[in-house]
Design an enzyme around this catalytic site. Structure first.
Site, PDB file in Angstrom:
ATOM      1  CE  LYS A  94      -4.268  -1.757   0.360  1.00 38.74           C
ATOM      2  NZ  LYS A  94      -4.151  -3.032   1.010  1.00 38.74           N
TER       3      LYS A  94
ATOM      4  CD  GLU B 107     -10.269   3.484   0.475  1.00 41.83           C
ATOM      5  OE1 GLU B 107     -10.171   4.724   0.335  1.00 41.83           O
ATOM      6  OE2 GLU B 107      -9.537   2.675  -0.141  1.00 41.83           O
TER       7      GLU B 107
ATOM      8  CB  SER C 152       0.032  -8.198  -1.110  1.00 42.05           C
ATOM      9  OG  SER C 152      -0.726  -9.083  -0.306  1.00 42.05           O
TER      10      SER C 152
HETATM   11  C1  LIG Z   1      -5.033  -4.098   1.089  1.00 38.50           C
HETATM   12  C2  LIG Z   1      -4.317  -5.359   0.932  1.00 38.50           C
HETATM   13  C3  LIG Z   1      -4.617  -6.255  -0.117  1.00 38.50           C
HETATM   14  C4  LIG Z   1      -5.768  -6.072  -1.044  1.00 38.50           C
HETATM   15  O1  LIG Z   1      -5.699  -4.947  -1.834  1.00 38.50           O
HETATM   16  P1  LIG Z   1      -5.368  -5.011  -3.379  1.00 38.50           P
HETATM   17  O2  LIG Z   1      -5.722  -3.659  -3.843  1.00 38.50           O
HETATM   18  O3  LIG Z   1      -6.214  -6.084  -3.976  1.00 38.50           O
HETATM   19  O4  LIG Z   1      -3.935  -5.311  -3.498  1.00 38.50           O
HETATM   20  C5  LIG Z   1      -3.834  -7.381  -0.272  1.00 38.50           C
HETATM   21  N1  LIG Z   1      -2.821  -7.649   0.579  1.00 38.50           N
HETATM   22  C6  LIG Z   1      -2.508  -6.823   1.606  1.00 38.50           C
HETATM   23  C7  LIG Z   1      -1.394  -7.189   2.497  1.00 38.50           C
HETATM   24  C8  LIG Z   1      -3.249  -5.654   1.807  1.00 38.50           C
HETATM   25  O5  LIG Z   1      -2.929  -4.865   2.831  1.00 38.50           O
END
Ligand SMILES: *Cc1c(COP(=O)(O)O)cnc(C)c1O
Length: 400
Positions: free
Chosen positions: A93, A115, A381
């Site tokens: 993020k 948000e 992610s």
């Molecule tokens: C917010 C988040 C996601 C989901 O958001 P995407 O926009 O689909 O990437 C996935 N993994 C983590 C660790 C997140 O914080």
């Protein structure tokens, strides 16, 4: 047909999806944002500042790591991890918030709103706002506030105000509604940092572009480490920003792209968050895209073990990649996700976020299609620290 990488078109459409379905008051603000972005896009100094922050504040580049024991466990292709979990604040993020806060600054905005679902976008926004000394308000569903209390406290420590949203199911989509409402009311001095490749044009494009640093790094790292591009890239999809960021630089390359949605209690139960697997096109939060809705077109409640994927919509670019078959979208359920979480933690010493654990769970379905010489990249992610309470209550090792 347009090349994938040249989209969206000038109206903000990716094929049939995207656009700007918003009230008149927001049209002006979106145009202002689009004009600023298209000017700064070709400004080397602006991007030099983004790159500097990505390097010195976020800690980029994130490594590409060979998961030796996980590879052995699956007994097939080589599995590599793109380590977005190692970024400052713990997820991808921050790649986006670092960029968007500089847009806000360039536009002279003094007040930041966002948000958040799992709280990662809230933390990443509060962190960059703190650094620039800007007032910051985070909208979060009351349910998510409960299940992600660690991140709520981090947001508060960073000096931002957390607004609990109690409407609807009190989760991410409801927080987005409230943030949009705030924006309409305070449009003069407020910049809205959307946290995924969702919302009206130009957000899906801007958020993708800032996250695309991940895919650009992966191009270099894969050549360096195994002399070619990966055979496949696998990423979880909520709104779809981590997936879009790692996919985008590979859209015109011969690389299989796999997005993984949250099947929650199972697609057949209807209790899930997988609009690309079990939804229909519709309009939500300012854009046309696949959406979970009933026969009357009402958005239906979602369910997922991971707050960050618990969203009934998805970024419009993913809808286009699905229809045109450039990317494949599968879904894995909560049970598979918990198993993958424990597996990766024990095998690699890396605790993935429950969102990222969806991408790992997908390996179980995918590895059989690849030879032992193939290279698969899982986009990690984020890290799992925020999720340990959920894991413990869902049959993990007791916390006592
Ligand atoms: C917010 C988040 C996601 C989901 O958001 P995407 O926009 O689909 O990437 C996935 N993994 C983590 C660790 C997140 O914080």
């Amino acid at each position: 047909m347009d090349k994938f990488k040249d989209l969206p078109d000038s109206d903000g459409f990716f094929g049939d999806y995207g656009g700007k379905f918003v009230p008149e008051t927001l049209m002006y603000a979106l145009q202002e944002l689009e004009d600023t972005y298209s000017k700064l896009k070709d400004n080397n100094e602006f991007f030099a500042n983004v790159d500097k922050d990505l390097k010195q504040f976020v800690g980029r580049p994130s490594p590409l790591y060979f998961a030796k024991r996980l590879t052995k466990y699956h007994g097939g292709p080589k599995i590599w991890l793109k380590r977005e979990d190692l970024n400052h604040t713990g997820a991808h993020k921050i790649n986006n918030t670092v960029g968007q806060i500089l847009l806000a600054k360039a536009m002279g905005k003094k007040r930041i709103i966002a948000e958040t679902g799992a709280g990662q976008h809230g933390v990443a926004t509060a962190a960059v706002a703190a650094r620039l000394g800007l007032e910051c308000h985070i909208y979060m569903g009351a349910n998510d506030i409960q299940r992600q209390s660690l991140n709520v406290y981090r947001i508060k420590l960073l000096g931002a105000t957390v607004h609990a949203v109690k409407s609807g199911a009190a989760i991410l989509k409801d927080a987005l509604n409230e943030a949009l409402r705030d924006w309409v009311t305070n449009i003069e001095d407020t910049y809205y940092i959307i946290g995924s490749v969702t919302g009206p044009h130009p957000y899906p494009m801007i958020v993708r572009d800032f996250n695309a640093v991940v895919g650009r790094e992966l191009k270099e790292q894969s050549i360096e480490l195994f002399n070619k591009f990966p055979d496949a890239i696998i990423a979880c999809v909520g709104g779809g920003s981590n997936a879009m960021g790692v996919f985008y630089p590979f859209l015109e390359e011969d690389v299989k792209l796999v997005g993984v949605e949250a099947a929650g209690s199972g697609i057949k139960t209807g209790k899930h968050a997988a609009p690309l697997n079990d939804g229909k096109p519709g309009v939500l939060h300012g854009a046309k895209s696949y959406l979970m809705q009933n026969d009357e077109g009402q958005v239906i409640d979602t369910q997922s073990i991971s707050a960050g994927l618990d969203y009934p919509g998805v970024g419009p670019e993913h809808s286009h990649l699905k229809d045109s078959r450039r990317a494949t979208y599968i879904a894995v359920d909560d049970v598979e996700v918990l198993k993958a979480f424990h597996n990766v933690t024990r095998l690699e010493g890396i605790m993935p976020a429950l969102e990222s654990a969806h991408a790992f769970a997908a390996l179980e379905h995918l590895v059989k299609d690849f030879s032992k010489n193939a290279n698969l990249v899982v986009n990690v992610s984020g890290r799992g620290d925020k999720d340990i309470n959920i894991v413990a209550t869902m049959g993990g090792i007791s916390l006592d």
